[in-house]
Design a protein around this motif. Structure first.
Motif, PDB file in Angstrom:
ATOM      1  N   TRP A  16       0.827  -1.221   0.000  1.00  0.00           N
ATOM      2  CA  TRP A  16       0.000   0.000   0.000  1.00  0.00           C
ATOM      3  C   TRP A  16       0.851   1.256   0.000  1.00  0.00           C
ATOM      4  CZ3 TRP A  16      -4.770   0.331  -1.590  1.00  0.00           C
ATOM      5  CH2 TRP A  16      -5.564  -0.821  -1.579  1.00  0.00           C
ATOM      6  N   THR A  17       2.065   1.173   0.568  1.00  0.00           N
ATOM      7  CA  THR A  17       2.958   2.336   0.478  1.00  0.00           C
ATOM      8  C   THR A  17       3.320   2.586  -0.980  1.00  0.00           C
ATOM      9  OG1 THR A  17       3.835   1.738   2.626  1.00  0.00           O
ATOM     10  CG2 THR A  17       5.098   3.331   1.355  1.00  0.00           C
ATOM     11  N   MET A  18       3.603   1.460  -1.689  1.00  0.00           N
ATOM     12  CA  MET A  18       3.886   1.596  -3.127  1.00  0.00           C
ATOM     13  C   MET A  18       2.706   2.243  -3.833  1.00  0.00           C
ATOM     14  SD  MET A  18       6.383   0.803  -5.202  1.00  0.00           S
ATOM     15  CE  MET A  18       6.185   2.095  -6.392  1.00  0.00           C
ATOM     16  N   LYS A  19       1.490   1.819  -3.426  1.00  0.00           N
ATOM     17  CA  LYS A  19       0.289   2.375  -4.070  1.00  0.00           C
ATOM     18  C   LYS A  19       0.155   3.863  -3.765  1.00  0.00           C
ATOM     19  CE  LYS A  19      -3.170   2.372  -6.658  1.00  0.00           C
ATOM     20  NZ  LYS A  19      -3.183   1.939  -8.065  1.00  0.00           N
ATOM     21  N   LEU A  20       0.530   4.268  -2.542  1.00  0.00           N
ATOM     22  CA  LEU A  20       0.472   5.706  -2.217  1.00  0.00           C
ATOM     23  C   LEU A  20       1.413   6.481  -3.136  1.00  0.00           C
ATOM     24  CD1 LEU A  20       0.306   5.672   1.691  1.00  0.00           C
ATOM     25  CD2 LEU A  20      -1.473   6.435   0.123  1.00  0.00           C
ATOM     26  N   PHE A  21       2.607   5.911  -3.364  1.00  0.00           N
ATOM     27  CA  PHE A  21       3.533   6.564  -4.295  1.00  0.00           C
ATOM     28  C   PHE A  21       2.949   6.583  -5.709  1.00  0.00           C
ATOM     29  CE2 PHE A  21       6.806   5.816  -0.996  1.00  0.00           C
ATOM     30  CZ  PHE A  21       7.316   7.096  -0.940  1.00  0.00           C
ATOM     31  N   TRP A  22       2.284   5.471  -6.071  1.00  0.00           N
ATOM     32  CA  TRP A  22       1.653   5.406  -7.402  1.00  0.00           C
ATOM     33  C   TRP A  22       0.619   6.524  -7.544  1.00  0.00           C
ATOM     34  CZ3 TRP A  22      -2.872   5.097 -10.061  1.00  0.00           C
ATOM     35  CH2 TRP A  22      -2.822   4.636 -11.379  1.00  0.00           C
ATOM     36  N   LEU A  34      -8.046   2.171   1.108  1.00  0.00           N
ATOM     37  CA  LEU A  34      -7.020   2.091   2.150  1.00  0.00           C
ATOM     38  C   LEU A  34      -7.580   1.470   3.427  1.00  0.00           C
ATOM     39  CD1 LEU A  34      -5.102   5.466   1.808  1.00  0.00           C
ATOM     40  CD2 LEU A  34      -4.157   3.175   1.574  1.00  0.00           C
ATOM     41  N   PHE A  35      -8.822   1.795   3.749  1.00  0.00           N
ATOM     42  CA  PHE A  35      -9.423   1.254   4.960  1.00  0.00           C
ATOM     43  C   PHE A  35      -9.557  -0.265   4.861  1.00  0.00           C
ATOM     44  CE2 PHE A  35     -13.190  -0.131   7.336  1.00  0.00           C
ATOM     45  CZ  PHE A  35     -12.832   0.285   8.619  1.00  0.00           C
ATOM     46  N   LEU A  36     -10.201  -0.726   3.761  1.00  0.00           N
ATOM     47  CA  LEU A  36     -10.446  -2.169   3.608  1.00  0.00           C
ATOM     48  C   LEU A  36      -9.155  -2.921   3.292  1.00  0.00           C
ATOM     49  CD1 LEU A  36     -13.695  -2.073   1.439  1.00  0.00           C
ATOM     50  CD2 LEU A  36     -13.512  -2.770   3.841  1.00  0.00           C
ATOM     51  N   GLY A  37      -8.351  -2.344   2.435  1.00  0.00           N
ATOM     52  CA  GLY A  37      -7.181  -3.067   1.937  1.00  0.00           C
ATOM     53  C   GLY A  37      -5.993  -2.998   2.864  1.00  0.00           C
ATOM     54  N   ALA A  38      -5.831  -1.885   3.560  1.00  0.00           N
ATOM     55  CA  ALA A  38      -4.637  -1.726   4.391  1.00  0.00           C
ATOM     56  C   ALA A  38      -4.963  -1.772   5.881  1.00  0.00           C
ATOM     57  CB  ALA A  38      -3.944  -0.412   4.041  1.00  0.00           C
ATOM     58  N   LEU A  39      -5.858  -0.898   6.314  1.00  0.00           N
ATOM     59  CA  LEU A  39      -6.075  -0.735   7.751  1.00  0.00           C
ATOM     60  C   LEU A  39      -6.614  -2.006   8.415  1.00  0.00           C
ATOM     61  CD1 LEU A  39      -5.598   1.585   9.686  1.00  0.00           C
ATOM     62  CD2 LEU A  39      -8.048   2.100   9.576  1.00  0.00           C
ATOM     63  N   VAL A  40      -7.676  -2.579   7.824  1.00  0.00           N
ATOM     64  CA  VAL A  40      -8.285  -3.765   8.432  1.00  0.00           C
ATOM     65  C   VAL A  40      -7.272  -4.922   8.527  1.00  0.00           C
ATOM     66  CG1 VAL A  40     -10.075  -5.524   8.174  1.00  0.00           C
ATOM     67  CG2 VAL A  40     -10.645  -3.113   7.822  1.00  0.00           C
ATOM     68  N   PRO A  41      -6.584  -5.293   7.437  1.00  0.00           N
ATOM     69  CA  PRO A  41      -5.600  -6.383   7.557  1.00  0.00           C
ATOM     70  C   PRO A  41      -4.474  -6.047   8.534  1.00  0.00           C
ATOM     71  CG  PRO A  41      -6.058  -5.946   5.249  1.00  0.00           C
ATOM     72  CD  PRO A  41      -6.727  -4.867   6.032  1.00  0.00           C
ATOM     73  N   VAL A  42      -4.051  -4.801   8.570  1.00  0.00           N
ATOM     74  CA  VAL A  42      -2.963  -4.429   9.473  1.00  0.00           C
ATOM     75  C   VAL A  42      -3.404  -4.578  10.924  1.00  0.00           C
ATOM     76  CG1 VAL A  42      -1.678  -2.426  10.343  1.00  0.00           C
ATOM     77  CG2 VAL A  42      -1.642  -2.957   7.919  1.00  0.00           C
ATOM     78  N   ILE A  43      -4.622  -4.111  11.227  1.00  0.00           N
ATOM     79  CA  ILE A  43      -5.114  -4.232  12.608  1.00  0.00           C
ATOM     80  C   ILE A  43      -5.241  -5.707  12.995  1.00  0.00           C
ATOM     81  CG2 ILE A  43      -7.147  -3.873  14.069  1.00  0.00           C
ATOM     82  CD1 ILE A  43      -7.501  -1.158  12.672  1.00  0.00           C
ATOM     83  N   ILE A  44      -5.773  -6.504  12.058  1.00  0.00           N
ATOM     84  CA  ILE A  44      -5.912  -7.937  12.359  1.00  0.00           C
ATOM     85  C   ILE A  44      -4.539  -8.555  12.647  1.00  0.00           C
ATOM     86  CG2 ILE A  44      -6.492 -10.170  11.324  1.00  0.00           C
ATOM     87  CD1 ILE A  44      -8.914  -8.830  10.038  1.00  0.00           C
ATOM     88  N   CYS A  45      -3.551  -8.202  11.837  1.00  0.00           N
ATOM     89  CA  CYS A  45      -2.203  -8.755  12.050  1.00  0.00           C
ATOM     90  C   CYS A  45      -1.642  -8.311  13.388  1.00  0.00           C
ATOM     91  CB  CYS A  45      -1.262  -8.307  10.937  1.00  0.00           C
ATOM     92  SG  CYS A  45      -1.587  -9.136   9.389  1.00  0.00           S
ATOM     93  N   LEU A  46      -1.859  -7.049  13.737  1.00  0.00           N
ATOM     94  CA  LEU A  46      -1.339  -6.539  15.002  1.00  0.00           C
ATOM     95  C   LEU A  46      -1.986  -7.269  16.172  1.00  0.00           C
ATOM     96  CD1 LEU A  46      -1.081  -2.699  14.342  1.00  0.00           C
ATOM     97  CD2 LEU A  46       0.790  -4.333  14.622  1.00  0.00           C
ATOM     98  N   ILE A  47      -3.296  -7.515  16.042  1.00  0.00           N
ATOM     99  CA  ILE A  47      -3.984  -8.276  17.099  1.00  0.00           C
ATOM    100  C   ILE A  47      -3.382  -9.673  17.196  1.00  0.00           C
ATOM    101  CG2 ILE A  47      -6.179  -9.349  17.752  1.00  0.00           C
ATOM    102  CD1 ILE A  47      -7.587  -6.943  16.404  1.00  0.00           C
ATOM    103  N   LEU A  48      -3.136 -10.284  16.009  1.00  0.00           N
ATOM    104  CA  LEU A  48      -2.655 -11.662  15.993  1.00  0.00           C
ATOM    105  C   LEU A  48      -1.236 -11.780  16.519  1.00  0.00           C
ATOM    106  CD1 LEU A  48      -4.195 -13.032  12.708  1.00  0.00           C
ATOM    107  CD2 LEU A  48      -4.833 -13.527  15.054  1.00  0.00           C
ATOM    108  N   PHE A  77      -8.904  -7.402   2.359  1.00  0.00           N
ATOM    109  CA  PHE A  77      -7.836  -6.952   1.458  1.00  0.00           C
ATOM    110  C   PHE A  77      -8.315  -7.000   0.015  1.00  0.00           C
ATOM    111  CE2 PHE A  77      -3.957  -7.650  -1.049  1.00  0.00           C
ATOM    112  CZ  PHE A  77      -3.146  -6.643  -0.563  1.00  0.00           C
ATOM    113  N   MET A  78      -8.997  -8.098  -0.353  1.00  0.00           N
ATOM    114  CA  MET A  78      -9.494  -8.233  -1.727  1.00  0.00           C
ATOM    115  C   MET A  78     -10.533  -7.160  -2.036  1.00  0.00           C
ATOM    116  SD  MET A  78      -7.942 -10.657  -3.311  1.00  0.00           S
ATOM    117  CE  MET A  78      -8.900 -11.454  -4.602  1.00  0.00           C
ATOM    118  N   ALA A  79     -11.417  -6.891  -1.053  1.00  0.00           N
ATOM    119  CA  ALA A  79     -12.429  -5.847  -1.265  1.00  0.00           C
ATOM    120  C   ALA A  79     -11.736  -4.508  -1.517  1.00  0.00           C
ATOM    121  CB  ALA A  79     -13.352  -5.761  -0.058  1.00  0.00           C
ATOM    122  N   GLY A  80     -10.688  -4.241  -0.728  1.00  0.00           N
ATOM    123  CA  GLY A  80      -9.922  -3.005  -0.916  1.00  0.00           C
ATOM    124  C   GLY A  80      -9.291  -2.952  -2.297  1.00  0.00           C
ATOM    125  N   LEU A  81      -8.813  -4.121  -2.779  1.00  0.00           N
ATOM    126  CA  LEU A  81      -8.184  -4.161  -4.107  1.00  0.00           C
ATOM    127  C   LEU A  81      -9.190  -3.884  -5.226  1.00  0.00           C
ATOM    128  CD1 LEU A  81      -5.514  -6.982  -4.381  1.00  0.00           C
ATOM    129  CD2 LEU A  81      -5.244  -4.547  -3.974  1.00  0.00           C
TER     130      LEU A  81
END
Lengths: 323, 246
Positions: free
Chosen positions: A200-206, A268-282, A299-303
């Motif tokens: 997603w950082t790459m996408k922000l640069f894109w 960004l919310f669906l694709g980045a934030l949600v997966p990141v929060i889930i990973c942090l919890i895990l 993530f797929m929905a965000g994509l």
């Protein structure tokens, strides 16, 4: 974080964009995820053993890849001639994509059969699958990247984004199988986390690049399109036709970008934030395949939203003759 | 094969004179008329007599308004069709080999039986020269009337593209732009013919001739009708003088 990734769009662009065709959006997202998963299987990512697990993993990876490829044939005028698309690999990225996809799936077919029936994952065959899958995603991206007519796409960042999103969706899918339980949650969660963030950082640069890399920034305007710019300010007085035509529907589309900014935030919310929060919890808790599955779906929905914008935010040179 | 030829023996193409084009659309209509019944599938129309007519055409006339800094705006009619580019991106992107550029005369054509209708060639063209036929679902484009220009069944005067043949203003010229001694090449040299969007790197064969510079009146020259001198003689002179004195 690139500062102007999330705004500035409407200021820079004149107001026409590429028509986002659902079949092509589904194709790039789904086959990207499928080939991303195949890349990781080929690299030997830990997955459950046994016939059933091998079958399910293969069915998922191949299913996503093939569903995407089939979807892409829906927008063809003559899908019955699709075999001809394998002939021009020397010059055409679209042809190369077809060749790479079929070659990769064929090699994977052999790999998967051996895996299912003997339980063995042959390393060199897996390496071939990975190389083929990466090549397929790269060639998919190059179909768009090669187009000088669409400056937002015409950048090395386009294949970079396609590849990173492909790997990230692949690793999320692999994580959902839960085989890495033996290693604890930390390794897999941190891999998923870093890949998601990198992608997603790459996408922000894109996005930042897309805001700047406009037709106008590349020196094209109605003046160069008509060659009359040296006389004065050139503006369209009358269109050649009273209604729409193929060009205006495909390349001088008007509604796609209406909610671009909101859609970037949703992506960004669906694709980045949600997966990141889930990973942090895990990372802090015990590993949960179901939560990783959820992260994958989000993530797929965000994509899908991101890919809609990929088209909706792209301006085509031909719009200079119509705006 | 969708690779481009290294070079072409001829560079057949059009030279379009923006100074003389009157925007009558006769070239558009004659193009459609000839090409709907000639090379390849017909050029179809949808809802031709309804509220939202739409169809495939190989030639379109845009109209632009140009406003110089120091003069009133002027109108330029701008015919646009395939430019038969030397570095045609529409040829190399084609996955099936349907799109090709002929090495003998440089004409870019579509072999419609091989076209899968993916539309990528239209996306790769900066000029909007290609349109998907809404009924046949194959890509249509200007053929430079390949079925006219070599057609020995036609009188020699008709062996030019339909748009050129019909133009009442003689704003369209056809010939070999690869030959520096051809009429079209001389015309381009003489009138400063140019390429559209050279920054796209397509090296178009077709050239456009710019409108000739306009002569603009300046504000301090004022034209007023000249008063005829009053020098009537005789009775009328006396009458004039008498009435003046009243």
């Amino acid at each position: 974080m690139p500062r102007d990734s999330l705004d500035g769009l409407m200021r820079h662009w004149k107001g026409s964009d590429m028509h986002p065709a659902v079949s092509v959006i589904f194709f790039t997202v789904s086959s990207g995820a499928g080939f991303g998963f195949l890349t990781l299987i080929g690299l030997g990512v830990p997955l459950p053993s046994g016939f059933l697990a091998a079958f399910i993993a293969s069915a998922l990876g191949v299913g996503l890849a093939v569903a995407g490829l089939l979807s892409s044939t829906f927008h063809l005028g003559h899908p019955e001639r699709a075999l001809l698309a394998f002939t021009q690999w020397r010059s055409s990225w679209l042809s190369r994509e077809g060749v790479c996809a079929v070659a990769t799936l064929s090699i994977y077919g052999i790999y998967a059969l051996i895996w299912m029936f003997t339980g063995e994952r042959i390393v060199w065959l897996g390496a071939l699958v990975s190389i083929g899958a990466v090549a397929t995603v790269f060639t998919t991206a190059m179909i768009y990247t090669q187009l000088k007519t669409v400056p937002q796409w015409n950048s090395w960042m386009t294949p970079a984004c396609y590849l990173l999103f492909s790997f990230a969706s692949g690793i999320l899918l692999a994580a959902s199988f839960g085989e890495w339980v033996a290693f604890g949650a930390y390794p897999i969660a941190s891999i998923v986390l870093s890949l998601t963030i990198v992608a997603w950082t790459m996408k922000l640069f894109w996005w930042q690049n897309a805001n700047r890399n406009t037709l106008q920034a590349r020196g094209s305007d109605t003046g160069t399109a008509t060659g009359l710019g040296h006389i004065g300010k050139v503006k369209l007085f009358e269109r050649p036709h009273s209604g729409e035509n193929y060009l205006t529907r495909e390349m001088v589309h008007k509604i796609g970008r209406k909610h671009a900014l909101k859609l970037r935030v949703i992506a960004l919310f669906l694709g980045a934030l949600v997966p990141v929060i889930i990973c942090l919890i895990l990372v802090g808790l015990s590993p949960s395949p179901i939560l990783f599955g959820l992260a994958f779906c989000s993530f797929m929905a965000g994509l899908f939203v991101e890919r809609w914008l990929f088209f909706a935010e792209a301006e085509h040179a031909v719009s200079l003759y119509y705006d | 094969m969708t690779s481009l030829p290294q070079s072409t023996n001829k560079k057949l193409g059009l030279v379009i004179d923006l100074d003389t084009c009157v925007g009558c659309h006769a070239c558009v209509v004659n193009c459609k008329e000839w090409n709907t019944s000639g090379y390849g599938a017909p050029l179809s129309d949808l809802d031709a007599y309804g509220a939202e007519p739409s169809g495939s055409w190989l030639n379109r006339i845009h109209t632009f308004e140009i406003t110089p800094d120091d003069a009133p705006a002027s109108i330029v009619h701008f015919p646009k069709s395939c430019l038969h580019c030397d570095d045609a991106p529409c040829v190399t992107v084609c996955p099936t080999g349907a799109s090709y550029k002929r090495s003998e005369d440089g004409i870019v054509l579509v072999e419609e039986d091989r076209c899968i209708g993916c539309g990528l060639c239209a996306w790769s063209c900066p000029y909007g020269a290609r349109e998907m036929d809404p009924v046949e679902n194959v890509m249509k484009k200007c053929t430079l009337c390949v079925d006219r220009i070599y057609n020995e069944n036609l009188p020699e005067v008709d062996r030019v593209p339909a748009c050129v043949r019909t133009c009442p203003a003689e704003a369209r010229h056809f010939g070999d732009l690869g030959d520096p001694d051809s009429d079209v090449s001389k015309l381009v040299a003489e009138r400063g013919g140019y390429d559209l969007m050279p920054e796209q790197g397509t090296s178009p064969v077709n050239k456009y001739l710019p409108p000739r510079p306009k002569t603009h009146g300046t504000a301090d020259i004022v034209f007023t009708p000249k008063e005829p001198p009053l020098n009537a003689k005789g009775f009328l002179g006396w009458l004039d003088a008498a009435l003046e004195r009243l």
